[in-house]
Scaffold this active site. Structure first.
Site, PDB file in Angstrom:
ATOM      1  CD1 TRP A 102      -2.300  -2.179   1.641  1.00  0.00           C
ATOM      2  CD2 TRP A 102      -3.012  -1.064  -0.172  1.00  0.00           C
ATOM      3  NE1 TRP A 102      -3.336  -2.888   1.069  1.00  0.00           N
ATOM      4  CE2 TRP A 102      -3.792  -2.236  -0.032  1.00  0.00           C
ATOM      5  CE3 TRP A 102      -3.278  -0.206  -1.246  1.00  0.00           C
ATOM      6  CZ2 TRP A 102      -4.820  -2.575  -0.917  1.00  0.00           C
ATOM      7  CZ3 TRP A 102      -4.299  -0.544  -2.146  1.00  0.00           C
ATOM      8  CH2 TRP A 102      -5.056  -1.711  -1.973  1.00  0.00           C
ATOM      9  CG  ASP A 172      -3.436   3.897   4.092  1.00  0.00           C
ATOM     10  OD1 ASP A 172      -4.525   3.714   4.671  1.00  0.00           O
ATOM     11  OD2 ASP A 172      -3.118   3.322   3.031  1.00  0.00           O
ATOM     12  CE  LYS A 196      -9.334  -2.841   2.965  1.00  0.00           C
ATOM     13  NZ  LYS A 196      -8.138  -2.086   2.700  1.00  0.00           N
TER      14      LYS A 196
END
Ligand SMILES: *Cc1c(COP(=O)(O)O)cnc(C)c1O
Length: 360
Positions: A102, A172, A196
């Protein structure tokens, strides 16, 4: 009704109590005679829903007064570009610490808008650890330092936010948001896609220190401008009403459990039980450095690819679902977010032990 143990990395399992309440309210939300999907976002009903969600989130994270909550869209991926577009004032450089895939994606997007300085990376050891802050090579001119708090694919997590001094820390937090207390003041900006650990996909939550809003000299599309969202209370256009409603129910669920300190205890217990099972055998392994292991995403593998495949298919026939590792790493991955009950983790561990007995 059939409910499986769902170890999906995202969109992921939601608390059963929240789903039950959604079901209860689906035709008639609080006597309005309609569902949240059908009502005007400008009406008094939805205004209550979004204001409650914000107030509850504020309470959960103990949000300081100089921070704002934005409810946005476009996932964490849109934030990969919004962050450099909005935060870089005069500086055209940003620091990125890359601890997984990511991070790689965030960097790739940021490079379209600024010069990226990779202050540190763990690519040398397949993203299996977090580089020590003493070894970060930050640029003093940088507008911010970006980290990925929890790498969902590699299963690598920061235990503490790094101290970045005057340079705002941007995180993040998509796959670890609300899994433990957050010291918001250590950050300039936190973002997280909801799917999530927080609610349905379609909602992205941004916590931002107010002085970082509105400094960009760029021409920004309204949908990509933090100032527009801040000034309009995230309602400059139609927000993702249903995801905000469900996330609001999740916030209430967390508050009832006792808040982030309480859920952290459960998450510690679930993850340490699973890692103990892995470490206690010669059959399973997880290659992440112990002190940097994620409490949310636990990747593991057996002795070879064929055994992994058999593990996955036998797990599936036992209603242990979505355990397949990310396509880029293979093996298995158990995502055990807030909504994953302790008993489901125990069931997985029992299955792992049985499988090892038969195949080890
Ligand atoms: C899932 C995830 C993303 C991507 O989220 P989208 O909502 O698909 O844009 C980014 N970062 C992390 C850490 C993630 O877990």
């Amino acid at each position: 009704m059939r409910r499986v143990c769902n170890f999906s990395a995202g969109p992921a399992a939601l608390p059963i109590e929240v789903l039950a309440q959604v079901k209860e309210e689906i035709f008639d939300w609080h006597g309005s005679g309609m569902s949240v999907m059908e009502m005007s976002h400008r009406g008094k009903e939805f205004t209550t829903i979004i204001e409650d969600a914000k107030a509850d989130l504020k309470q959960l994270v103990r949000l300081p007064d100089n921070y704002d909550i934005l409810f946005m869209q476009g996932g964490a991926t849109a934030q990969f570009s919004m962050v450099p577009m909005n935060l870089l004032e005069d500086s055209h450089t940003a620091d990125y610490v890359c601890t997984g895939q990511w991070g790689v994606k965030a960097i790739k997007e940021a490079e379209k808008f600024c010069a990226v300085n990779i202050a540190a990376s763990s690519a040398d050891k397949k993203y299996s650890y977090i580089p020590a802050i003493e070894d970060w090579r930050c640029n003093k001119q940088s507008g911010y330092i970006h980290i990925t708090s929890n790498e969902t694919i590699g299963g690598v997590e920061f235990n503490e936010p790094p101290q970045t001094g005057n340079i705002p820390l941007v995180a993040d937090m998509s796959s670890s948001f609300l899994s433990r207390p957050i010291d918001v003041e250590k950050y300039g900006l936190i973002y997280a896609g909801a799917q999530k650990n927080v609610g349905p996909s379609g909602l992205t939550i941004v916590l931002i220190r107010k002085d970082l809003i509105g400094n960009s000299k760029r021409v920004l599309p309204s949908m990509f401008d933090y100032r527009v969202f801040s000034e309009a209370n995230s309602m400059s256009n139609t927000p993702p009403c249903f995801p905000i409603y469900v996330a609001g129910l999740v916030f209430k669920w967390l508050l009832e459990l006792g808040g982030l300190m309480a859920i952290e205890q459960v998450n510690k217990k679930k993850s340490s039980m699973l890692y103990e099972c892995i470490d206690g055998s010669d059959f399973y392994r997880n290659l992440v450095k112990k002190s940097h292991r994620s409490r949310m995403n636990v990747p593991f593998s057996t002795i070879d690819d064929n055994t992994d495949k058999r593990f996955l298919s036998e797990a599936l026939s036992n209603d242990l679902c979505e355990l397949k590792g990310h396509r880029s790493v293979g093996g298995m991955r158990a995502s055990i977010y807030n909504a994953m009950p302790l008993d489901a983790v125990k069931t997985l561990i029992c299955f792992m032990k049985e499988f090892e007995k038969k195949n080890g």
